[in-house]
Each structure stands twice: as C-alpha cells, then as structure tokens.
Design an enzyme around this catalytic site. Structure first.
Site, PDB file in Angstrom:
ATOM      1  N   SER A  99       1.102  -1.345  -0.174  1.00 40.05           N
ATOM      2  CA  SER A  99       0.551  -0.334  -0.169  1.00 40.05           C
ATOM      3  C   SER A  99       0.805   1.029   0.293  1.00 40.05           C
ATOM      4  O   SER A  99       1.949   1.166   0.237  1.00 40.05           O
ATOM      5  CB  SER A  99      -1.204   0.225   1.437  1.00 40.05           C
ATOM      6  OG  SER A  99      -1.705   1.507   1.696  1.00 40.05           O
ATOM      7  N   LYS A 120      -0.616  -0.865  -4.084  1.00 42.74           N
ATOM      8  CA  LYS A 120      -2.321   0.206  -4.101  1.00 42.74           C
ATOM      9  C   LYS A 120      -1.809   1.965  -3.805  1.00 42.74           C
ATOM     10  O   LYS A 120      -1.343   1.399  -3.065  1.00 42.74           O
ATOM     11  CB  LYS A 120      -2.567  -0.788  -2.381  1.00 42.74           C
ATOM     12  CG  LYS A 120      -3.776  -0.140  -1.809  1.00 42.74           C
ATOM     13  CD  LYS A 120      -4.907  -1.084  -0.286  1.00 42.74           C
ATOM     14  CE  LYS A 120      -4.529  -0.608  -0.269  1.00 42.74           C
ATOM     15  NZ  LYS A 120      -5.256  -0.428   1.203  1.00 42.74           N
ATOM     16  N   LEU A 121      -2.407   2.500  -4.061  1.00 41.10           N
ATOM     17  CA  LEU A 121      -2.279   3.723  -4.600  1.00 41.10           C
ATOM     18  C   LEU A 121      -3.601   4.355  -3.577  1.00 41.10           C
ATOM     19  O   LEU A 121      -4.527   4.362  -3.749  1.00 41.10           O
ATOM     20  CB  LEU A 121      -2.683   4.151  -5.249  1.00 41.10           C
ATOM     21  CG  LEU A 121      -0.722   3.479  -6.632  1.00 41.10           C
ATOM     22  CD1 LEU A 121      -1.369   5.051  -8.305  1.00 41.10           C
ATOM     23  CD2 LEU A 121       0.291   4.150  -6.311  1.00 41.10           C
ATOM     24  N   LYS A 122      -3.490   4.780  -2.234  1.00 41.60           N
ATOM     25  CA  LYS A 122      -4.275   6.470  -1.637  1.00 41.60           C
ATOM     26  C   LYS A 122      -4.058   6.923  -2.463  1.00 41.60           C
ATOM     27  O   LYS A 122      -3.387   7.668  -2.989  1.00 41.60           O
ATOM     28  CB  LYS A 122      -3.553   5.874  -0.383  1.00 41.60           C
ATOM     29  CG  LYS A 122      -3.560   4.893   0.335  1.00 41.60           C
ATOM     30  CD  LYS A 122      -4.214   4.558   0.880  1.00 41.60           C
ATOM     31  CE  LYS A 122      -4.282   3.422   1.600  1.00 41.60           C
ATOM     32  NZ  LYS A 122      -5.777   2.686   2.582  1.00 41.60           N
ATOM     33  N   ASP A 171      -7.434   2.548  -3.277  1.00 38.15           N
ATOM     34  CA  ASP A 171      -8.143   2.926  -1.916  1.00 38.15           C
ATOM     35  C   ASP A 171      -8.533   3.755  -1.848  1.00 38.15           C
ATOM     36  O   ASP A 171      -7.626   4.996  -0.555  1.00 38.15           O
ATOM     37  CB  ASP A 171      -7.217   2.047  -1.097  1.00 38.15           C
ATOM     38  CG  ASP A 171      -7.842   2.302   0.189  1.00 38.15           C
ATOM     39  OD1 ASP A 171      -7.625   1.234   1.136  1.00 38.15           O
ATOM     40  OD2 ASP A 171      -9.439   1.909   0.301  1.00 38.15           O
ATOM     41  N   ASN A 196     -10.407   4.930   0.291  1.00 43.94           N
ATOM     42  CA  ASN A 196     -10.614   5.350   2.615  1.00 43.94           C
ATOM     43  C   ASN A 196     -12.140   5.964   2.392  1.00 43.94           C
ATOM     44  O   ASN A 196     -11.974   7.240   3.118  1.00 43.94           O
ATOM     45  CB  ASN A 196      -9.825   5.884   3.312  1.00 43.94           C
ATOM     46  CG  ASN A 196      -8.290   4.934   3.340  1.00 43.94           C
ATOM     47  OD1 ASN A 196      -7.840   4.552   3.213  1.00 43.94           O
ATOM     48  ND2 ASN A 196      -9.018   3.417   4.411  1.00 43.94           N
ATOM     49  N   GLU A 210     -10.671   0.725  -4.069  1.00 48.51           N
ATOM     50  CA  GLU A 210     -11.266  -0.071  -2.668  1.00 48.51           C
ATOM     51  C   GLU A 210     -12.265   1.459  -1.819  1.00 48.51           C
ATOM     52  O   GLU A 210     -11.859   2.378  -1.760  1.00 48.51           O
ATOM     53  CB  GLU A 210     -10.087  -0.338  -1.478  1.00 48.51           C
ATOM     54  CG  GLU A 210      -9.909  -1.043  -0.146  1.00 48.51           C
ATOM     55  CD  GLU A 210      -8.969  -1.268  -0.401  1.00 48.51           C
ATOM     56  OE1 GLU A 210      -7.903  -1.622  -0.496  1.00 48.51           O
ATOM     57  OE2 GLU A 210      -9.054  -1.275   1.113  1.00 48.51           O
ATOM     58  N   ASP A 262     -14.103  -2.284   2.452  1.00 47.75           N
ATOM     59  CA  ASP A 262     -13.306  -3.042   3.329  1.00 47.75           C
ATOM     60  C   ASP A 262     -14.019  -1.955   4.530  1.00 47.75           C
ATOM     61  O   ASP A 262     -14.837  -3.000   5.289  1.00 47.75           O
ATOM     62  CB  ASP A 262     -11.878  -1.783   3.109  1.00 47.75           C
ATOM     63  CG  ASP A 262     -10.932  -1.496   4.307  1.00 47.75           C
ATOM     64  OD1 ASP A 262      -9.509  -1.391   3.586  1.00 47.75           O
ATOM     65  OD2 ASP A 262     -11.266  -1.866   5.606  1.00 47.75           O
ATOM     66  N   LYS A 308     -10.075  -8.196   7.180  1.00 50.38           N
ATOM     67  CA  LYS A 308      -9.698  -7.519   7.795  1.00 50.38           C
ATOM     68  C   LYS A 308     -10.417  -7.991   8.916  1.00 50.38           C
ATOM     69  O   LYS A 308     -10.940  -7.752   9.223  1.00 50.38           O
ATOM     70  CB  LYS A 308      -9.196  -5.735   8.130  1.00 50.38           C
ATOM     71  CG  LYS A 308      -8.866  -5.872   7.396  1.00 50.38           C
ATOM     72  CD  LYS A 308      -8.768  -3.247   7.424  1.00 50.38           C
ATOM     73  CE  LYS A 308      -8.234  -2.936   5.855  1.00 50.38           C
ATOM     74  NZ  LYS A 308      -7.827  -1.502   5.803  1.00 50.38           N
ATOM     75  N   GLY A 323      -4.448  -5.005   5.820  1.00 49.15           N
ATOM     76  CA  GLY A 323      -3.285  -4.643   6.984  1.00 49.15           C
ATOM     77  C   GLY A 323      -4.019  -3.074   7.462  1.00 49.15           C
ATOM     78  O   GLY A 323      -4.635  -2.687   6.719  1.00 49.15           O
TER      79      GLY A 323
HETATM   80  C1  LIG Z   1      -3.777   1.134   9.448  1.00 44.61           C
HETATM   81  S1  LIG Z   1      -5.000   3.012   8.809  1.00 44.61           S
HETATM   82  C2  LIG Z   1      -4.940   2.201   7.214  1.00 44.61           C
HETATM   83  C3  LIG Z   1      -6.276   1.529   6.432  1.00 44.61           C
HETATM   84  C4  LIG Z   1      -5.431   0.959   5.169  1.00 44.61           C
HETATM   85  N1  LIG Z   1      -4.445  -0.145   5.017  1.00 44.61           N
HETATM   86  C5  LIG Z   1      -3.050  -0.324   3.933  1.00 44.61           C
HETATM   87  O1  LIG Z   1      -3.863   0.750   3.090  1.00 44.61           O
HETATM   88  C6  LIG Z   1      -2.048  -0.971   4.932  1.00 44.61           C
HETATM   89  C7  LIG Z   1      -1.408  -1.003   5.535  1.00 44.61           C
HETATM   90  C8  LIG Z   1      -0.519  -1.883   5.157  1.00 44.61           C
HETATM   91  O2  LIG Z   1      -0.339  -2.512   4.602  1.00 44.61           O
HETATM   92  O3  LIG Z   1      -0.972  -2.847   6.680  1.00 44.61           O
HETATM   93  C9  LIG Z   1      -6.482   0.514   4.713  1.00 44.61           C
HETATM   94  O4  LIG Z   1      -8.021   1.197   4.167  1.00 44.61           O
HETATM   95  O5  LIG Z   1      -6.757  -0.487   3.844  1.00 44.61           O
HETATM   96 MG   LIG Z   2      -8.753   0.084   2.907  1.00 45.84          MG
END
Ligand SMILES: CSCC[C@@H](NC(=O)CCC(=O)O)C(=O)O
Ligand SMILES: [Mg+2]
Length: 368
Positions: free
Chosen positions: A135, A161-163, A189, A191, A214, A239, A263, A291
C-alpha cells in the site's frame, strides 16, 4: 483452559516514512497488544485500532476500556476458555469488533500453542507462502510517488495499491501506468473519501485497467456502492463496510462489491474472517487480506489467513520493513514477492522481549 489474566501492552512504533491516507497521516503506529495468560500457557492478540476514531469508530483508549471493563471480565466468568465461543460470549456487547478480535486472537493463539497446532492449519490454509502487495500512501508529488512505487516494484511486490482522495487520483494513476506499464497489478483505495456525486469523475479511472477501487464511499453507503458499480467498469471492493459475514452477504447480494478486503480486526476476529471468506467463495467473489500496519504478531496471523483458498488476490501483507525499521518479532522478509506462512504452534511467532520493551509505552494487567 482457564483465563488467569490479560496484559494490555500499549506500543508506539515509529514508521520508516509517513503514511498518508484520505483520513490523515501517520508517523507512528500506536496500538495495543494483548498477552492472554491461561493455566495452559500464553497467547498473543493484536488490537488494530487507531489512536483516533478516524478509520472506524474504534480507537485505542476505547478498546482498552471496553476490554478492561466488559470483555475480559465477561469472558473470564463464562467458564472454560474456548476460542470458538468467544464471539458468542461477547455478543451482548455491541460493536467493538477490533477489541473483541484481539481478545479472541489471544485465546485462539493460547489454545493452538497448547495443542501444537498452527493458525494456518486451524484456519484451513492451502499454501505455504502468499504473494504480497503493498500500500502506497498519498505523496507530496508525482515524482515522489513514482520513486516509491519503483522502489517497491524493485523489492518484488507483486501488486501496487495507491491511496487516493479528491485531487489525488487520476493523475497519480496515469503517472504510474505511464512509467511502469500496463502489466503492473494496480489498485486504488479511497478510504470513503468520495460520494456518489463523484461517479462520473471516478469513471475516469476506468481506462487504467485497475484491479479494483477500494471503499470509494462511506461505510454505511451500501446502496451507493451498488449504484456506483453500475456507473464505472473498475470493480468495486469494500473494506470499511465489511464488518461481518452477514454484512458481506448483503453487500454482495445488493451488488455493492465485486471484491472484498478481509481484515480480521475490523470484522471481530480470524474466525469471522474465515466465515466471510467462505461466504465470498460461495458467491464467487475474490478476497484478499487487508492490513492495519500490524506488528509481526498480527502480520503472522494475517499471512496464515491469506493462505486460504479464496484469497486469490495479493493482499496488503507486506514485509515488516514496509513500515518498521525493527519489528517486535523476527521480521517478515519478502522473498520473490512472497511471505512464508508461519508453521509453528499458534501464530508461530513471539515478540522478542527486548524489542517489545523498546516500543512499549505502558502496560496494564487486567486480573480476572
Ligand atoms: C492503519 S489504517 C490503514 C488502513 C488501510 N490499510 C492499508 O492501506 C494497508 C496497510 C498495511 O499494509 O498494513 C486500508 O484502508 O486498507
Ligand atoms: Mg482500505
């Protein structure tokens, strides 16, 4: 097996680099570990709450409180420990899935260690190593992003994966495609950063052949995701909205998701995570392991989960050094784009005492 007590261990681990998402930037990972002590040995659980309720409604201090006042005493009073009954025993308390997941994980780890069985075997793993994605946070510039992505590809990660967030979406995706080509497995992703009014804008991602987008909309907006899925060709993955096997089945039946990010912490534990996996397999919906910047404790259990047959897409099960210079367990090291599934009893790893001590901010013993 009888519960003797639980140690709540607050840790603060510096990240190797800031991790920026649409809901903020993290420079340390402050989380809660549980050392579950029983008359037959100990087990470890990791509570994946954030310090603030910005990813979900849970947060570290709240999890510690609900564990201390409700979950641990109730479990202790429920008779002999049985990991398969923890969720039922704790069901009268609404929500707090991450806190419940950490306690169930610690009980399951203690149980399996005592029986000499691994998480992988208990959960139904069919692989002995899992392919790993990574990520990548929101960056200050496109060049900085391309440097980071190039570094992870060089390290062997098999999926990027790009935020994304409004103002940082089409341009970074286009830049990664132009620099690294069409063969790189690529997903984004959000969020929950968008609304259904952004559908036309999000359709501008369709030409880039993404594996998925995502959680573009807010957690509760299942129907919104179903409507968005009709307006874009990029597969929608959920997610934050996936909190149980029940909500997963509903989301799939409503057409809100074509892929699911599982998760364990978000859904109340590894046993519910397996149930969600089973629901998705029954509906032909691919899953991957998400994650929460876990330490090696949670990472070990996630890698075991990611080895189940329905986990057909690379997860956010990165190596320890993606986030931490020093993990609190033996580090998970990427090997040809994969991590090896632990085979030892329970989660198969233990914290290294001196490394754990270095990042421990405070501990609390909850007697029962
Ligand atoms: C700690 S908040 C991170 C939440 C985010 N998680 C990631 O981007 C992957 C993080 C990891 O590699 O553990 C998600 O929404 O998927
Ligand atoms: Mg996510």
């Amino acid at each position: 097996m009888k519960l003797t007590g639980v140690e709540l261990i607050h840790v603060s681990m510096p990240l190797v680099s800031p991790f920026r998402t649409s809901f903020g930037t993290q420079v340390t990972r402050d989380l809660l570990l549980l050392r579950v002590v029983t008359d037959e040995g100990e087990g470890w659980g990791e509570c994946v709450t954030m310090p603030d309720p910005v990813y979900s409604s849970e947060y570290v201090a709240g999890a510690a409180d609900v564990l201390r006042r409700f979950l641990i005493p109730t479990l202790a009073a429920s008779g002999p420990l049985d990991a398969s009954r923890v969720a039922t025993v704790l069901a009268p308390f609404k929500g707090h899935r991450m806190a419940k997941a950490a306690l169930e994980m610690g009980v399951l780890d203690a149980e399996l260690r005592a029986e000499g069985r691994s998480f992988a075997r208990e959960l139904g793993a069919v692989h002995d190593r899992v392919p790993c994605g990574v990520s990548v946070g929101i960056m200050d510039s496109i060049p900085a992003l391309l440097d980071a992505v190039g570094g992870y590809i060089d390290e062997g990660y098999v999926r990027i994966k790009l935020k994304i967030e409004p103002g940082w979406d089409v341009a970074p995706v286009r830049a990664v495609r132009e620099r690294f080509g069409d063969d790189v497995l690529l997903q984004v992703d959000a969020n929950t950063a968008y609304t259904l009014a952004d559908a036309r804008h999000l359709a501008r991602l369709d030409p880039f052949d993404l594996l998925l987008i995502e959680q573009p909309l807010e957690e509760e907006d299942i129907l919104g995701h179903a409507s968005l899925a009709q307006q874009i060709t990029t597969p929608v993955c959920l997610d934050e909205s996936i909190t149980s096997a029940q909500s997963t089945a509903a989301a799939i039946r409503l057409g809100a998701c074509a892929v699911v990010n599982i998760k364990p912490g978000r859904v109340g534990g590894y046993l519910e995570a397996r149930r969600i996996h089973d629901v998705c397999v029954a509906h032909g919906v691919p899953v991957w392991c998400g994650g929460m910047l876990e330490t090696g404790i949670g990472r070990a259990a996630n890698v075991a989960l990611a080895a189940l047959p329905g986990f057909t897409m690379p997860g956010d099960t990165s190596a320890s050094d993606r986030y931490y210079r020093t993990d609190i367990t033996e580090p998970f090291v990427l090997d040809a784009g994969t991590l090896t599934v632990p085979t030892g009893p329970g989660i198969g790893v233990l914290p290294v005492p001196e490394l754990l001590a270095e990042v421990t901010t405070h501990t609390e013993w909850v007697t029962v």
